[in-house]
Write a protein that holds these residues in place. Structure first.
Motif, PDB file in Angstrom:
ATOM      1  N   ALA A 120      -8.781  14.472   5.839  1.00 48.50           N
ATOM      2  CA  ALA A 120      -8.119  13.163   5.899  1.00 48.50           C
ATOM      3  C   ALA A 120      -9.152  12.036   5.931  1.00 48.50           C
ATOM      4  O   ALA A 120      -8.987  10.998   5.284  1.00 48.50           O
ATOM      5  CB  ALA A 120      -7.205  13.087   7.116  1.00 48.50           C
ATOM      6  N   GLY A 121     -10.239  12.250   6.685  1.00 48.51           N
ATOM      7  CA  GLY A 121     -11.306  11.251   6.722  1.00 48.51           C
ATOM      8  C   GLY A 121     -11.955  11.065   5.370  1.00 48.51           C
ATOM      9  O   GLY A 121     -12.286   9.944   4.970  1.00 48.51           O
ATOM     10  N   LEU A 122     -12.145  12.174   4.655  1.00 48.17           N
ATOM     11  CA  LEU A 122     -12.720  12.090   3.309  1.00 48.17           C
ATOM     12  C   LEU A 122     -11.817  11.287   2.381  1.00 48.17           C
ATOM     13  O   LEU A 122     -12.293  10.438   1.624  1.00 48.17           O
ATOM     14  CB  LEU A 122     -12.917  13.497   2.752  1.00 48.17           C
ATOM     15  N   ARG A 123     -10.523  11.526   2.444  1.00 45.58           N
ATOM     16  CA  ARG A 123      -9.587  10.778   1.588  1.00 45.58           C
ATOM     17  C   ARG A 123      -9.621   9.288   1.893  1.00 45.58           C
ATOM     18  O   ARG A 123      -9.572   8.456   0.988  1.00 45.58           O
ATOM     19  CB  ARG A 123      -8.181  11.331   1.752  1.00 45.58           C
ATOM     20  N   ARG A 124      -9.704   8.944   3.177  1.00 47.89           N
ATOM     21  CA  ARG A 124      -9.772   7.520   3.535  1.00 47.89           C
ATOM     22  C   ARG A 124     -11.028   6.881   2.958  1.00 47.89           C
ATOM     23  O   ARG A 124     -10.987   5.738   2.477  1.00 47.89           O
ATOM     24  CB  ARG A 124      -9.743   7.358   5.060  1.00 47.89           C
TER      25      ARG A 124
END
Length: 226
Positions: A120-124
């Motif tokens: 999720a952090g990577l997508r953000r």
């Protein structure tokens, strides 16, 4: 919401993994599949999929074959391997075919949650778009290395660190840098560099193997956390 397809040949395991996914904020299980054919069919029919949690041992084809088929048809859906396959060759093949992470069974909820939160952090980060400076590039490439050793020195790759780490963990005994290189596909010098890092951080112990003549061979053993 991040839409997830859970793929596992064992119906009960798939349900458990789906329940785990449902506990992580921001994630939603869009479907479950128990074979390669079913997974590929859902990839075609579901209106949106962001991530596939993919078992390797499926009854009709392997998980890596599913990834190959996805890419052949231009589907760039992200993949995290969730499997009992522990051989380094499969791990390496998964990396080369674009799997973002590799979670070895059995695992606890915390292990999967860490992978999903990192994803999720990577997508953000990626959703921000624009151009990236080197520090940002490093952060993007290291975003999913939650299971690698923390605080890697500058110039060290989280992916390579994880590959060497997993090779040591799965070994039956001590390994030399040359043996690590042969099993992972990195150079002997690279293997030696990461082994020394693991030794300095207390994650590996150096042992010496004495032969009939010459310098003793340096061999390394993984140290489990206590």
């Amino acid at each position: 919401m991040i839409e997830v397809l859970v793929v596992d040949d064992d119906v009960r395991v798939a349900r458990v993994n789906a329940a785990y996914v449902g506990k992580v904020p921001g994630f939603h299980v869009a479907g479950e599949a128990h074979s390669a054919a079913e997974a590929l069919g859902l990839l075609e029919t579901l209106p949106r999929l962001d991530l596939v949690l993919l078992d390797h041992y499926l009854p009709d084809r392997t998980g890596l074959a599913v990834v190959q088929e996805m890419r052949r048809h231009g589907r760039q859906t992200d993949v995290i391997m969730v499997t009992a396959a522990r051989d380094v060759s499969t791990v390496q093949a998964a990396m080369r075919q674009g799997a973002l992470q590799y979670l070895v069974k059995p695992f606890a909820f915390a292990g999967l949650r860490a992978k999903l939160e990192a994803y999720a952090g990577l997508r953000r980060t990626l959703d921000g778009g624009g151009e990236a400076e080197q520090a940002e590039v490093d952060r993007i490439f290291g975003a999913l290395s939650a299971s690698a050793e923390p605080g890697l020195p500058k110039g060290h790759s989280p992916t390579t660190a994880e590959l060497v780490r997993q090779c040591l963990i799965r070994a039956d005994g001590a390994l030399s840098a040359q043996e690590i290189a042969e099993r992972t596909g990195v150079s002997r010098q690279t293997a030696q560099r990461y082994l020394k890092l693991l030794e300095r951080t207390g994650r590996a112990v150096l042992t010496l193997k004495y032969g009939d003549a010459g310098r003793p061979e340096h061999r390394y053993v993984w140290v489990p956390r206590t």
